[in-house]
Design a protein around this motif. Structure first.
Motif, short mmCIF file in Angstrom:
data_model
loop_
_atom_site.label_atom_id
_atom_site.label_comp_id
_atom_site.label_asym_id
_atom_site.label_seq_id
_atom_site.Cartn_x
_atom_site.Cartn_y
_atom_site.Cartn_z
N ILE A 29 27.37 -1.81 38.31
CA ILE A 29 27.69 -0.42 38.63
C ILE A 29 26.54 0.50 38.25
O ILE A 29 26.14 1.39 39.02
CB ILE A 29 28.99 0.00 37.92
CG1 ILE A 29 30.19 -0.66 38.62
CG2 ILE A 29 29.15 1.52 37.91
CD1 ILE A 29 31.51 -0.41 37.93
N GLN A 30 25.97 0.28 37.09
CA GLN A 30 24.82 1.09 36.67
C GLN A 30 23.61 0.84 37.55
O GLN A 30 22.89 1.76 37.94
CB GLN A 30 24.50 0.81 35.21
CG GLN A 30 25.57 1.27 34.24
CD GLN A 30 25.35 0.77 32.83
OE1 GLN A 30 24.32 0.17 32.52
NE2 GLN A 30 26.33 1.00 31.96
N GLY A 66 34.14 4.92 41.17
CA GLY A 66 35.08 3.81 41.05
C GLY A 66 36.50 4.14 41.45
O GLY A 66 37.23 3.26 41.94
N GLU A 100 28.40 4.90 39.14
CA GLU A 100 29.27 5.25 38.01
C GLU A 100 30.36 6.26 38.36
O GLU A 100 31.46 6.23 37.77
CB GLU A 100 28.44 5.80 36.85
CG GLU A 100 27.48 4.81 36.23
CD GLU A 100 26.09 4.88 36.83
OE1 GLU A 100 25.99 5.26 38.03
OE2 GLU A 100 25.12 4.57 36.13
N ASP A 101 30.10 7.14 39.29
CA ASP A 101 31.03 8.25 39.55
C ASP A 101 32.03 7.98 40.66
O ASP A 101 32.79 8.88 41.04
CB ASP A 101 30.23 9.52 39.91
CG ASP A 101 29.34 9.98 38.77
OD1 ASP A 101 29.70 9.74 37.60
OD2 ASP A 101 28.29 10.58 39.07
N ASP A 137 33.13 -8.32 33.82
CA ASP A 137 32.54 -7.02 33.48
C ASP A 137 31.48 -6.69 34.52
O ASP A 137 30.49 -7.43 34.66
CB ASP A 137 31.92 -7.09 32.08
CG ASP A 137 31.31 -5.77 31.65
OD1 ASP A 137 31.35 -4.79 32.41
OD2 ASP A 137 30.74 -5.72 30.53
N VAL A 138 31.67 -5.62 35.27
CA VAL A 138 30.72 -5.26 36.32
C VAL A 138 29.93 -4.01 35.97
O VAL A 138 29.31 -3.40 36.84
CB VAL A 138 31.44 -5.07 37.67
CG1 VAL A 138 32.06 -6.37 38.15
CG2 VAL A 138 32.50 -3.96 37.57
N SER A 139 29.94 -3.64 34.70
CA SER A 139 29.28 -2.39 34.31
C SER A 139 27.78 -2.41 34.61
O SER A 139 27.22 -1.39 35.04
CB SER A 139 29.51 -2.11 32.82
OG SER A 139 29.06 -3.19 32.02
N GLU A 140 27.13 -3.55 34.43
CA GLU A 140 25.70 -3.61 34.71
C GLU A 140 25.42 -3.41 36.20
O GLU A 140 24.48 -2.70 36.58
CB GLU A 140 25.12 -4.96 34.26
CG GLU A 140 23.62 -5.09 34.50
CD GLU A 140 23.07 -6.42 34.02
OE1 GLU A 140 22.02 -6.84 34.55
OE2 GLU A 140 23.68 -7.03 33.12
N TRP A 195 37.99 0.02 42.44
CA TRP A 195 38.63 -0.82 41.43
C TRP A 195 39.78 -1.61 42.03
O TRP A 195 39.99 -2.79 41.69
CB TRP A 195 39.11 0.01 40.25
CG TRP A 195 37.99 0.57 39.42
CD1 TRP A 195 37.67 1.87 39.24
CD2 TRP A 195 37.03 -0.19 38.67
NE1 TRP A 195 36.58 1.99 38.42
CE2 TRP A 195 36.16 0.74 38.05
CE3 TRP A 195 36.82 -1.55 38.45
CZ2 TRP A 195 35.10 0.35 37.24
CZ3 TRP A 195 35.76 -1.94 37.64
CH2 TRP A 195 34.92 -1.01 37.05
#
Length: 235
Positions: A119-120, A128, A125-126, A114-117, A98
């Protein structure tokens, strides 16, 4: 032919006085295309990325152009138009993902999206809040790849991006590379034929510091590339 976003003319690059790696190396990258660079170990792939990224000063060329204009590889204007993911990168070891993401977007003067997609998709996910130095090779690579695809520069350079990735992340990477034409141009190197044949619009075969063969669209096949690399007699 499309518009040449970047052109390199007769580039020579070396380490030390007698170790020339690239010799009269020339290429053009068009807007919104995916170009795969393949060659045996020592062919000069990483050296070329180091030159383009401003990390190697021992080179000369007849011109490096960005949209037809001469470019200073270490100049800020060009730096903000490209991003490189190297095969191995131990920089920013004491940043978490991050922190690194925030630093890069600040340097490029962009808002962090937004970088959630991403990251997934990269199964990150675990990790950052883990220091980059404490990540495995594959997860450290994912941190840089997520940053690259979130940043969306006009020129994206990927040096052996598949190395160290798990199967699911590799498949996701292929989709990200193939879809990047919407945002810009990708030049990536690989010794894995699958990654080249599945994603590239053009494939450049690098041998002894020069591009020896070019394959385009329907010409791209694993068998032909293997032959160009001298694998045809391998058992």
């Amino acid at each position: 032919m499309g518009t040449a976003v970047m052109a390199v003319k007769n580039l020579n690059a070396w380490y030390g006085s007698e170790k020339r790696i690239l010799s009269d190396f020339s290429l053009e990258l068009e807007e919104h295309e995916i170009v795969g660079l393949i060659g045996l170990n020592g062919a000069g792939k990483t050296t070329f990325f180091k030159v383009l990224s401003g990390l190697l000063s021992t080179f000369r060329s007849e011109g490096i152009l960005f949209y037809g204009d001469p470019v200073r590889l270490r100049g800020r204007d060009f730096k903000t138009c490209r991003y490189t993911v190297f095969a191995e990168d131990d920089s920013f070891s004491y940043f978490t993902f991050w922190e690194y993401l925030s630093y890069v977007f600040s340097a490029y003067r962009k808002e962090v999206p937004d970088v959630s997609e991403l990251i997934q998709g990269f199964r990150f996910e675990d990790y950052g809040d883990t220091l980059l130095r404490d990540l495995s090779t594959g997860n450290r690579k994912k941190a840089f790849l997520i940053t690259a695809f979130a940043l969306k520069p006009p020129l994206l350079f990927l040096d052996e991006p598949v190395n160290g990735l798990d199967f699911q992340s590799t498949e996701y990477l292929y989709r990200q590379i193939a879809g990047y034409k919407e945002h810009g141009t990708v030049l990536f190197s690989s010794h894995i034929l699958e990654s080249i044949t599945l994603t590239s619009d053009r494939v450049l075969v690098l041998e002894n510091g020069k591009i020896r063969r070019t394959f385009e669209h329907g010409q791209i096949s694993s068998a032909d590339i293997r032959e160009a690399l001298g694998y045809e007699n391998d058992k």
